[in-house]
Each structure stands twice: as structure tokens, then as C-alpha cells.
Motif scaffolding. Structure first.
Motif, short mmCIF file in Angstrom:
data_model
loop_
_atom_site.label_atom_id
_atom_site.label_comp_id
_atom_site.label_asym_id
_atom_site.label_seq_id
_atom_site.Cartn_x
_atom_site.Cartn_y
_atom_site.Cartn_z
N SER A 4 24.50 76.34 -2.30
CA SER A 4 25.51 77.32 -2.69
C SER A 4 26.06 78.08 -1.49
N ALA A 5 25.25 78.18 -0.42
CA ALA A 5 25.71 78.88 0.77
C ALA A 5 26.73 78.04 1.54
N LEU A 6 26.74 76.74 1.27
CA LEU A 6 27.56 75.85 2.07
C LEU A 6 28.84 75.49 1.33
N SER A 7 29.88 76.24 1.58
CA SER A 7 31.14 75.86 0.98
C SER A 7 31.99 75.24 2.08
N GLY A 8 33.08 74.63 1.70
CA GLY A 8 33.96 74.07 2.71
C GLY A 8 34.07 72.56 2.59
N THR A 9 35.14 72.05 3.17
CA THR A 9 35.43 70.63 3.06
C THR A 9 35.25 69.93 4.40
N ILE A 10 34.65 70.64 5.36
CA ILE A 10 34.30 70.02 6.64
C ILE A 10 32.81 70.24 6.86
N GLY A 11 32.09 69.19 7.21
CA GLY A 11 30.66 69.40 7.43
C GLY A 11 30.02 68.27 8.20
N ILE A 12 28.83 68.59 8.76
CA ILE A 12 28.04 67.58 9.45
C ILE A 12 26.60 67.72 9.02
N GLY A 13 25.84 66.64 9.04
CA GLY A 13 24.44 66.68 8.63
C GLY A 13 23.59 65.74 9.46
N HIS A 14 22.28 65.93 9.35
CA HIS A 14 21.36 65.21 10.22
C HIS A 14 20.03 65.04 9.51
N THR A 15 19.45 63.84 9.59
CA THR A 15 18.07 63.66 9.13
C THR A 15 17.25 63.21 10.32
N ARG A 16 16.10 63.86 10.52
CA ARG A 16 15.42 63.73 11.79
C ARG A 16 14.15 62.91 11.68
N TRP A 17 13.82 62.21 12.73
CA TRP A 17 12.52 61.54 12.88
C TRP A 17 12.02 61.93 14.25
N ALA A 18 11.22 63.00 14.32
CA ALA A 18 10.81 63.55 15.59
C ALA A 18 9.87 62.60 16.30
N THR A 19 10.13 62.34 17.58
CA THR A 19 9.20 61.53 18.35
C THR A 19 8.45 62.41 19.34
N HIS A 20 9.05 63.51 19.73
CA HIS A 20 8.32 64.54 20.47
C HIS A 20 8.90 65.89 20.06
N GLY A 21 8.09 66.89 20.07
CA GLY A 21 8.56 68.18 19.54
C GLY A 21 8.29 68.21 18.06
N VAL A 22 7.94 69.38 17.56
CA VAL A 22 7.52 69.51 16.18
C VAL A 22 8.74 69.49 15.25
N PRO A 23 8.61 68.86 14.10
CA PRO A 23 9.69 68.97 13.15
C PRO A 23 9.56 70.25 12.32
N ASN A 24 10.15 71.33 12.73
CA ASN A 24 10.19 72.53 11.91
C ASN A 24 11.65 72.90 11.72
N GLU A 25 11.88 73.98 11.01
CA GLU A 25 13.27 74.31 10.72
C GLU A 25 14.04 74.68 11.97
N GLN A 26 13.32 75.27 12.93
CA GLN A 26 13.98 75.64 14.18
C GLN A 26 14.50 74.42 14.92
N ASN A 27 13.68 73.39 14.97
CA ASN A 27 14.07 72.20 15.72
C ASN A 27 14.98 71.27 14.94
N ALA A 28 15.08 71.50 13.63
CA ALA A 28 15.94 70.63 12.83
C ALA A 28 17.39 70.85 13.22
N HIS A 29 18.19 69.78 13.12
CA HIS A 29 19.62 69.90 13.38
C HIS A 29 20.29 70.40 12.11
N PRO A 30 21.50 70.85 12.11
CA PRO A 30 22.41 71.07 13.23
C PRO A 30 21.96 72.25 14.10
N HIS A 31 22.33 72.17 15.38
CA HIS A 31 22.07 73.26 16.30
C HIS A 31 23.37 74.01 16.58
N THR A 32 23.22 75.30 16.80
CA THR A 32 24.41 76.10 17.05
C THR A 32 24.33 76.73 18.43
#
Lengths: 383, 579
Positions: free
Chosen positions: B58-86
Motif C-alpha cells: 500500500s505504501a508503494l504507489s506509482g507506475t514506475i518501479g524497480i525490484g530485486h530478489t537477492r541471493w547473497a554470496t557474501h554479506g548478510v541478507p538483512n533488510e539493510q543489505n537488501a536492494h533497492p539501495h538509495t
């Protein structure tokens, strides 16, 4: 434009190397032959690539999945000839297409030349035309393809690379492509002859040495890994990640050494040598003009020249390959060739063996002090 | 490997991107995130699988967007490290697939310039670099940015005041999809196929600007035309990359999975723990349990170390652990029973070591230490490459116990695995596919190998297969043997050879057809059995691997012959997250 690559064949004459992989997957300068073709197509902007696989198809598919080029795979369940292989891909062909064998090398410029033409074949001048489809050419048009003639009418041969339109697909009741091409010509469609810029085929296992030397010319210089003191590296040399080069070793390019190798101290790698991944070369050994595949172990004080060494083979200390010329009988053909040795996968030889112009099969075990010549079948034990 | 998706057009971007990411889950699934632009940039990220999580969009409105699904090989997969990055201001969002090799240098330079970094990823430098060069034209900023990047990348970028998506690629895949008043981009064609058949493959070094109406591609700053291709294949074909089933794909990935795991553990100091610990207890379920049983034989024989192996689901009913190191094994890291076993160990002050394939999974947070198997994402419900990779971890432990005397054996073991992939199984498959029940027997370390072989057969071919220790046959199961019950017997040189051979003869006397697995050139076994399947005569430890792979292929080919739904067998789920 679409491209159809035929990579379903075994390449019987390339045995023992093709016992474990199809000819298109045989590595030259550490990359399968098929990959060079895909790269050449990619560089010409051809993005719709269809690969017909059959013999050991999973090996081909697995490798294709590691490339970042998307390709479509079509399976030819039984190896019923090249025309049948193309027929398997026919439902996917929507327009003019290139047809290429997956087991020959061709450069980017040649692809660019043939892409411009419709109904054309890339040709090559070969000193021994009898092994190929010899072309009878008049006014730049092919009159006939004569497959492996006893007496060749000329030196111009077909590279097997064609630019065709979809109407060609109706001639595919034949088993082999050259027969289908002959039918098309007889039916009145002219076929242009276009000379290739660079093309190489490996018919016999020793041809790989020449092909390897040719492809090493374009090797990208990369220096990963660690080198000890006194290491000398000259010319175009690529060394993979995690590889260690021992002290005072000399490497003369063009040469390529894969990842995670261990080249001992005081070794010499001479030009035109490809060494795969995880290869161990013990100190005081010299290797030149050779193709050494992955996971090979070469003992100390060895001299390996003009040789192909198959995956996982272990050569004991003081192994020597001795290039001489003899006559081999391959697929009922007599043929003379000069090279050191062609060694299959997982061969084990004890120290002080001399490989004198021989073709050694897979899983052969050789006791110490033997001189090996001629052909040694798979699984043989020379004790 | 990671997956990226972008959308620009007239529909709500976020749900479309989530759907696209789900299609790319085979490229990675340990965390994911979406950013959309609608006046400002909004980002939502989450750890875990897309399929398992319900993301509040619901927070994500708009008709332009990007997304990412991650498979970490180094570095922890937490929300901080998850993409997108700003970037610092939150006006630019970036997703990236690939590795930026010079990110440390860039990060230092950017930090000196006052940029504030929030994650440990290499990707974040891209966001800050774009910020550095951004003057209202995102395309120009990305063009300048990629000039400073070394390594591989496929990038999608959004900026607050620029109504475009800018895409760039080098050595990582990126495909653009051309729709009707909408454009898409993704790591491969699978997310695009739901919306369009017209795609354009970008070439190395290309930068593209996407608006709902058009795509402009630039190479070295010069506008170029890229060909539009029509895709007529299905989503499933694309993901399996030509293999008929994920299971076969994963079986063929085993030489690499084993080698990568061995290589990944080289010099890992945590391996030494199994050496120091006075006693070891391994808790696991299903296939992982079988891998643990194999570990027990190897550790006790080579390492002279006592190992208890328990089913994780039964662990809590036994006496609690006292002082031993508890090793918990789970491919997904989410198996409920295995997690409970760790809780139990910790409640009794025992150290807990996890072995898993998924970075950042629950098990990694619960355990004191984690060893990762580098198998890559496993999609098929029947575990194959994760089993081999678990064995790689266990064998690396045994190697540590034995002063690394098996270094050479383990580094080259993948060659033998590779060889058995082309085993000729036609006759055996013909025999088994006509049977309703069958047996797998082995002795010593090959007893758990037989158990695992039987499990694979049950799982995907639905043939009732039972694994037995060969010596136990006479205590009951012998009564079931008949000419209709094929037996797969593993008979390897070594301590068990002679007695195994006589067991085979006894079973043969009851009329059961025998499929024998022995080493190449073993004419004695070949002579006794009805169908002989050879494996390379490698080190005994490697034979465990090769026989296991042969049995996987046997189950796979049988299930194919019986037309079973191999990747999704009935009643089964990939990870069991309830007790």
C-alpha cells in the motif's frame, strides 16, 4: 536474424576426448569450441540463437546456462544426421537464418560476410579437401557439394556454415545437410560461395593442437593468482584466479592457465599451451604446444610437448611425450600424423613413461618405464 | 546470482514487479525489495522468499518501479543489505545484479566526500555515485557513473525528478520488454513473458533510457539501434535453461556444487570446532539426516570421533544434550524440527553449529556458527545438489579431523561425480519401472547411501522403496523378497566386500533380481548380479558421492519412465516449516 547451431553430434574421430563430451564441448584455449561460435554470433548482433543438442546433451545445456547469452535448446533424441537435426529446430525458424556446425571455429568477420548474403555458403581453401564437402564453383555459385570425395576436384571446401531462407527446410528429408543443399541447387535455387576470413575444424584429435595455437592468439591478458620470486612471464598470458606460480618458473605466451592451478618451481610453459583448472605441475617440468585439461597432475622432470592430456589424468615423474610421425587408423581411415600424445581422461602413469606418438584411451593405467606408441584402448592396463 | 525487474507504464508497478520477481526466484530468494517513484521514491524491503511473504504494497504507489530478489554470496541478507539501495537524500534508487570489484575504493572516496552509507553492499556505491553526478538528468548521471565501475553489473536506476528508468549492463544479463504503452526490463525473459513477446537484449556496455512510450539505447554515448526479438517460448522452458526438469538440472550441477563448497570452506577456522569438541551430535531431517549418517561413518572411521546422529523431529524426546557440539543441518535453514533442535541445544548450554544453503535463514540467526554449502538455489523438491554439498561440508570436517590428509581427494572428487552423470541406466530403469516395491541394501557407509537412494525413489517415482542395512535383511525383510522385488545392492571393495557379496548371493537365491553397484572392472560383482552399474574406482570417500549420484539418476530416470511430476511430487513441499 536467427542462427541454428548443430551441436548434437559426437565427433567419433575425436575419440577418446569425445567419450565424455560432445565435440562442440571440447575445450580449446580453455573454452568449448561452441562458445567461440556463440560469441562470434553475439558480436554480429545475432541474438536469437537455437542450439540443437543430442549426444551428451546435458553437458551442453549446462554450459549454455553459464553463459549470459540467452539461447534456446532443441533436443535431437536420436543422432539421425545433420539434416534431421536441423529439422528438429525447424518449428522455431521464422525467417532467414544462419546454419552453423557447433564444432568448428569461425571468426566474427566471416559471420559478418555471410550474414549479408541470402542462400550462401562460407568456403575455405583446405590443403586436404577429401575430409570435407568439396565445392564445385562456377561464377561464384556453387554447382554441387561432393561429400568426402576420393579425388577432390579442387581445394575449396564447405565450412558447413550457410545463410539460408526458410524454403530450405523443405529439402530436409535427406539425412545430411550437403545432400539437402544439392537438392536445393538442383531445384533451381542458386547458392553463393563466400570465402571465410578464418575458419578451423578439428577432424582428428591432433588437430586440436593447431586449433589451440590459433585461438590462443586472441587470448585476453589476465594476471590473477600469485607468483613466486623470479617468475618470468613473456607475451600474451592469461593466468586464472587462485593459481600459484612457483619461484623461477618461466611462462612464454601465448598461453593460458586456468583457475586454482599449482605450477611448481622452475617449470617452463612454452608458447601455444593451454592449461585447464586445478592442474598441478610439479617442479622442473616443461610443457609446450599442448592442451592440458582440468584436474591433471604432471610429475616432476617431465617434458610434455604437442600433447593433449585429458581431464583428471596423472602423469608420473619423468614423463616424456616424443613427437614423431606414424599412421593411425581412425574410423577405418588410414591417416598419418605427427604429434606427441593424445591422452584420454583419468589416465594414470607411473614414473619414467615415454609417450611416443600415441592415442591413449580413458582410464588407462600404465606401469613405470613403459614406452607407449600406437593406440591404447579405454581401460587398458599396461603392467 | 540475483534477479532484477523494472516496470514503467500505466499500471500499478509494485504488484507487477513482485510477480516478476517471483518468476526470478530461481536466481535467488533470501531477500527482496521494490522501489517505486510517484513524486518521491518509496522503498519496501524484506528478508526471505517472495512466495512465503506477503508484502504490504500500500505504501508503494506509482507506475514506475524497480525490484530485486537477492541471493547473497557474501554479506548478510538483512533488510539493510537488501536492494533497492538509495542515495543520501533518498531521491535515487538502484537495483543491481553483479559484483562491483572496485567498490571499496569508491566507497572510501565517497565517504570522504561526505556520503553516508547504510549497508555493507557493493551496490550502494552506485546509488551514491549517481547522486554525485546527478543534475536533473538521470541518463547522464548513470552514463558517468558506470565509467567508474569495474566488475560486472546489470543496473536499473530511478530518480525522483526524472520520469524514466535507466538501465545499464556489463557482463550480467539484462533484457528489455516492449509492451503497449509500457516497458519492462529484467534479468531474463521470464518476468517479461506475461506482458509481451517483444524483447530487446542489451549488449555489454549499453545504457538504455526507458519511458512508457520508447526505449533509447546508447553505447559509448552514441545512440544505437538494438534489434527487437520475438519470444515464443514458455516461462518454464526459460528457467530450466533447456533441462527437462529442475531435478536433472540440479543433478548436473553437483560437480560444481561439491567443488564450490569444498573451495568455500578452505581455511575456514570453524571447521576446527568439530575437532576440539569431545563429542558431536547431528540433528537433521530427511535427506540431510542421511548426509549426517554418512558423516557418522566417515568421522568415526577416519577421524576416530564419536558422532550421534538424531532425527531432528525426535531430538526433543531423547535425553537432552549435555556438553557436546550440536550440529543442525537444513538446506533451507527453515525446517521447523531442526530449528527446535537448536533451541533445545541452547537451552542446555550446548554450542550449536548450523549447516545450511541459505544465507540469513532463521537457522543462521539461532545457531552460534554457520557453515554454508555453496549449492546455489535448489528448486526441485527432491534434494540432490544440497545433499552433495552437505556431504562436502561433512567431508571437509572429516578432513580437518585427519590433518587435511584428504585435501587432494576432495579437490578432485568432482571429476568422478562428473563421470557417473553419464552412467548407462537403461536396463535398470526398465526393470524398476515395472516393480511396485523394491529394496536398497548396503553396509557400512553405504547403508545411509542406500537409505537416501530409497528415499529419492519413493519421493519422485512413488515406488515403495525401502533401504536396509544388508545384515538386517535376514531379520524380517527377507520374507518380502520375490522375483517381483528388485534389489539395488551396493558392493564396494573394502571391509564390507566379502560379506556383501554373500548377501547378494542369498538374495539372488530368493529369486530377487539384483542391480549391483560396484567399482569399474569388478568382474566378480558383475558376474553375480543381474544388472551391473559401475562407478569409478576412486577413493572410498568419493565412491560415497558417486554411488549417491547414480542412485539419484536411477530414481530420476525411473520417474521419467513412469511420467511422474518430478519437480513437484504429490503431497510434498520443498521446506517443511511445521513440526
Amino acid at each position: 536474424m536467427q542462427a541454428v547451431i548443430l551441436a548434437a553430434g559426437e565427433g567419433k574421430r575425436l575419440r577418446p576426448l569425445t567419450h565424455t563430451m560432445p565435440k562442440a564441448m571440447v575445450p580449446v584455449a580453455n573454452r568449448p569450441i561452441l562458445e567461440y561460435i556463440i560469441r562470434a554470433l553475439e558480436k554480429n548482433g545475432i541474438r536469437e540463437i537455437i542450439v540443437v543438442v543430442g549426444y551428451k546433451k546435458e553437458h551442453v545445456i549446462r554450459h549454455l546456462n553459464t553463459l549470459d547469452v540467452p539461447v534456446r535448446v532443441v533436443v535431437q533424441e536420436k543422432q539421425l544426421g545433420t539434416a534431421h537435426a536441423l529439422a528438429c529446430a525447424a518449428p522455431l525458424i521464422t525467417g532467414d537464418f544462419l546454419l552453423l556446425p557447433g564444432d568448428n571455429y569461425v571468426d566474427t568477420a566471416s559471420i559478418a560476410r555471410i550474414m549479408r548474403e541470402k542462400n550462401a555458403v562460407l568456403t575455405w581453401e583446405h590443403p586436404h579437401p577429401s575430409n570435407f564437402g568439396v565445392l564445385v564453383i562456377k561464377d561464384g555459385l556453387v554447382k554441387e557439394v561432393i561429400e568426402k570425395p576420393q579425388e577432390a576436384p579442387g581445394f575449396t571446401v564447405s565450412t558447413g556454415i550457410f545463410s539460408l531462407d526458410p524454403s530450405f527446410l523443405r529439402y530436409l528429408e535427406e539425412t545430411e545437410i550437403p545432400d539437402a543443399v544439392n537438392r536445393m541447387i538442383r531445384a533451381g535455387t542458386p547458392l553463393k560461395a563466400v570465402a571465410a576470413a578464418d575458419w578451423q575444424d578439428a577432424v582428428y584429435p591432433w588437430d586440436l593442437l593447431k586449433l589451440n595455437a590459433a585461438l590462443l592468439r586472441d587470448v585476453r591478458q589476465e594476471r590473477a593468482g600469485r607468483s613466486g620470486p623470479g617468475v618470468v612471464i613473456r607475451g600474451r598470458v592469461s593466468i586464472g584466479k587462485g593459481t600459484t606460480i612457483g619461484p623461477n618458473t618461466t611462462i612464454m605466451g601465448p598461453a593460458v592457465i586456468g583457475d586454482d592451478c599449482d605450477i611448481g618451481a622452475n617449470c617452463v610453459v612454452m608458447p601455444e599451451t593451454s592449461i585447464g583448472a586445478r592442474v598441478r605441475v610439479e617442479p622442473f617440468t616443461m610443457i609446450g604446444q599442448s592442451v592440458v585439461l582440468d584436474d591433471v597432475n604432471i610429475g616432476s622432470h617431465s617434458r610434455i610437448t604437442e600433447a593433449v592430456v585429458g581431464t583428471g589424468s596423472h602423469l608420473g615423474d619423468h614423463a616424456t611425450t616424443f613427437p614423431t610421425k606414424t599412421i593411425f587408423s581412425i574410423e577405418r581411415e588410414m591417416i598419418g600424423a605427427k604429434f606427441g600424445a593424445i591422452i584420454g581422461d583419468q589416465m594414470r602413469s607411473a614414473p619414467f613413461c615415454i609417450f611416443r606418438n600415441c592415442i591413449v584411451g580413458n582410464d588407462v593405467v600404465i606401469d613405470d618405464g613403459k614406452t607407449i606408441y600406437g593406440e591404447i584402448p579405454d581401460g587398458a592396463k599396461l603392467l | 546470482m540475483c534477479g532484477i525487474v523494472g516496470y514503467i507504464g500505466w499500471r500499478d508497478a509494485a504488484p507487477l514487479i513482485i510477480e516478476g520477481l517471483r518468476r526470478l526466484e530461481y536466481r535467488g530468494y533470501d531477500s527482496f525489495g521494490v522501489a517505486t517513484e510517484n513524486g518521491d521514491i518509496r522503498v519496501v524491503k524484506k528478508t526471505g522468499r517472495i512466495s512465503d511473504n506477503h508484502l504490504d504494497l500500500s505504501a508503494l504507489s506509482g507506475t514506475i518501479g524497480i525490484g530485486h530478489t537477492r541471493w547473497a554470496t557474501h554479506g548478510v541478507p538483512n533488510e539493510q543489505n537488501a536492494h533497492p539501495h538509495t542515495d543520501c537524500t533518498g531521491a535515487i534508487a538502484v537495483v543491481h545484479n553483479g559484483i562491483i570489484e572496485n567498490y571499496a575504493v569508491l566507497r572510501r572516496k565517497l565517504t570522504e566526500k561526505g556520503h553516508h552509507f547504510r549497508s555493507e553492499t557493493d551496490t550502494e556505491v552506485i546509488a551514491h555515485l549517481i547522486e554525485e553526478y546527478y543534475t536533473g538528468d538521470l541518463l547522464a548521471a548513470v552514463t558517468e557513473t558506470v565509467r567508474h565501475l569495474e566488475g560486472s553489473y546489470a543496473i536499473l536506476a530511478l530518480a525522483k525528478d526524472d520520469p524514466r528508468i535507466v538501465a545499464a549492463r556489463r557482463s550480467s544479463p539484462l533484457v528489455l520488454g516492449i509492451g503497449d504503452g509500457e516497458m519492462l526490463c529484467a534479468s531474463d525473459v521470464t518476468p517479461l513473458l506475461d506482458h509481451t513477446e517483444r524483447v530487446t537484449f542489451l549488449e555489454d556496455g549499453d545504457i538504455a533510457a526507458l519511458t512508457p512510450a520508447r526505449i533509447d539505447v546508447y553505447h559509448d554515448g552514441i545512440p544505437v539501434e538494438r534489434q527487437v526479438d520475438h519470444i515464443t517460448w514458455s516461462v518454464d522452458d526459460a528457467k530450466k535453461g533447456g533441462f527437462t526438469h529442475y531435478m536433472l538440472k540440479e543433478i548436473y550441477e553437483q560437480p560444481q556444487a561439491f567443488y564450490n563448497t569444498i573451495k568455500g570452506l578452505e581455511g575456514d577456522s570453524r571447521l576446527a570446532m568439530v575437532r576440539i569438541a569431545p563429542e558431536l551430535t547431528v540433528a537433521a531431517c530427511g535427506t540431510s539426516y542421511h548426509a549426517a549418517l554418512i558423516f557418522r561413518y566417515l568421522a568415526e572411521y577416519y577421524g576416530r570421533k564419536r558422532v550421534n546422529v538424531e532425527l531432528a523431529s525426535e531430538f526433543k524426546y531423547y535425553a537432552p544434550p549435555i556438553r557436546e557440539l550440536v550440529i543442525a543441518v537444513s538446506q533451507s535453514g527453515e525446517t521447523a524440527d531442526t530449528l527446535a533442535a537448536i533451541d533445545q541445544a541452547k537451552a542446555h548450554n550446548c554450542p550449536a553449529l548450523a549447516i545450511t544453503n541459505v544465507l540469513g535463514s532463521t537457522i543462521t540467526r539461532k545457531a552460534d556458527w554457520t557453515l554454508f554449502m555453496c549449492a546455489g538455489p535448489e528448486i526441485s523438491v527432491a534434494a540432490t545438489k544440497s545433499f552433495t554439498a552437505q556431504l562436502a561440508v561433512f567431508m571437509a570436517m572429516v578432513n580437518t579431523m585427519c590433518d587435511r590428509q584428504f585435501d587432494d581427494v576432495l579437490v578432485h572428487a568432482h571429476c568422478s561425480i562428473e563421470r557417473v552423470l553419464s552412467s548407462e541406466l537403461g536396463k535398470a530403469v526398465a526393470l524398476i519401472s515395472g516393480a511396485e516395491e523394491m529394496f536398497y541394501v548396503g553396509r557400512g557407509v553405504f547403508y545411509p547411501v542406500a537409505l537416501e537412494g530409497a528415499l529419492k525413489m519413493k519421493e519422485i517415482s512413488y515406488i515403495h522403496a525401502e533401504g536396509y542395512a544388508a545384515g538386517e535383511l535376514k531379520h524380517g525383510p527377507f520374507a518380502l523378497l520375490s522375483p517381483e522385488t528388485p534389489v539395488v545392492a551396493i558392493c564396494m571393495p573394502g571391509r564390507t566386500y566379502g560379506v556383501m557379496l554373500s548377501n547378494i548371493k542369498e538374495m539372488k537365491a530368493r529369486g530377487a533380481p539384483i542391480i549391483g553397484i560396484g567399482v569399474e572392472g569388478d568382474t566378480e560383482v558383475e558376474h553375480v548380479v543381474d544388472i551391473f552399474i559401475p562407478v569409478p574406482d576412486d577413493h572410498p570417500m568419493v565412491r560415497v558421492l558417486t554411488v549417491s549420484v547414480v542412485l539419484q539418476l536411477l530414481a530420476y530416470r525411473t520417474a521419467c519412465a513412469l511420467n511422474r511430476d518430478i519437480d513437484k511430487p504429490r503431497n510434498l513441499a520443498k521446506s517443511v516449516t511445521v513440526e
